[in-house]
Write an enzyme that holds these catalytic residues in place. Structure first.
Site, PDB file in Angstrom:
ATOM      1  CB  SER A  87      -0.956   0.024   1.191  1.00  0.00           C
ATOM      2  OG  SER A  87      -0.250   0.256   2.394  1.00  0.00           O
ATOM      3  CE  LYS A 145      -2.809   2.203   4.603  1.00  0.00           C
ATOM      4  NZ  LYS A 145      -2.317   1.198   3.740  1.00  0.00           N
TER       5      LYS A 145
END
Length: 175
Positions: free
Chosen positions: A40, A78
Site C-alpha cells: 500500500s 500510511k
C-alpha cells in the site's frame, strides 16, 4: 564462592537488569521497530522494509505514520494527509487541503506506471474530525486507508516513521 566473585556477579546482574529496563522503556514509550507488510505504500516503502517509528513526534501533514487498524489486528503504515479540522478534497487527481492545492510528488512514479491513464485517486471530500487523522497510502489503487476505513483516532497512532534500515548487500570480491 569468594566475596569478590559474589560482588562481581551481583554487579553484572545489576547491569543486565538495568539495560533490559532501559530497552523496555525506550521501546514502550519512545521508539519501536516495525516491518512493512503489503504494497500500500509502494514505491516509498516495499513489502518487508524495516524502520523505526518515534512515539513522541508531533504529527504533521505528509508525515508517514504507523497505526493500529480499526478493522483488523494489523498495524498499517500510511501518509498523513489531514489533521483535525482539515477539509480534504481530491478532485481530478489533485489534492486540496483547506482549499489549497498540493502537489504529491511522492506519487509521480506510480502515476507514470498508470497505463490506463485513469485518475489514480477517485474524487472525494471530507472534513477530518477532532482527535483524528486522515491517511492515504502512496499506492492509491491498492491501499486500505481513510477512504475505506475512515479517519484514524489519535489513540490508534503508534508513531511517526523516522529511520529506515537498509538490508546489507553482499559485496563480491574484485576480479
Amino acid at each position: 564462592m569468594h566475596d569478590h566473585t559474589k560482588k562481581e556477579l551481583y554487579s553484572w546482574i545489576k547491569s543486565i537488569v538495568f539495560a533490559l529496563m532501559v530497552a523496555f522503556i525506550c521501546r514502550q514509550f519512545l521508539f519501536s521497530p516495525i516491518t512493512v507488510k503489503g504494497e500500500s505504500m509502494e514505491p516509498t516503502f516495499e513489502d518487508n522494509d524495516r524502520f523505526i517509528v518515534s512515539k513522541v513526534s508531533k504529527i504533521d501533514h505528509f508525515d508517514m505514520i504507523v497505526f493500529h487498524s480499526p478493522i483488523s489486528k494489523d498495524d498499517y503504515i500510511k501518509r498523513v494527509i489531514g489533521l483535525p479540522g482539515d477539509m480534504i478534497e481530491m478532485k481530478n487527481d489533485v489534492l486540496y487541503i483547506n482549499d489549497k492545492a498540493f502537489e504529491e510528488q511522492y506519487l509521480n512514479e506510480i502515476k507514470g506506471e498508470n497505463l490506463s491513464k485513469t485518475t489514480l485517486t477517485e474524487d472525494f471530500k471530507v472534513t477530518v474530525p477532532e482527535g483524528s487523522l486522515f491517511v492515504l497510502g502512496d499506492n492509491r489503487p491498492s491501499s486500505m486507508d481513510s477512504r475505506i476505513i475512515g479517519s484514524i483516532s489519535d489513540d490508534e497512532v503508534v508513531g511517526e516513521v523516522k529511520f529506515r534500515f537498509y538490508p546489507f548487500e553482499e559485496v563480491g570480491t574484485p576480479e
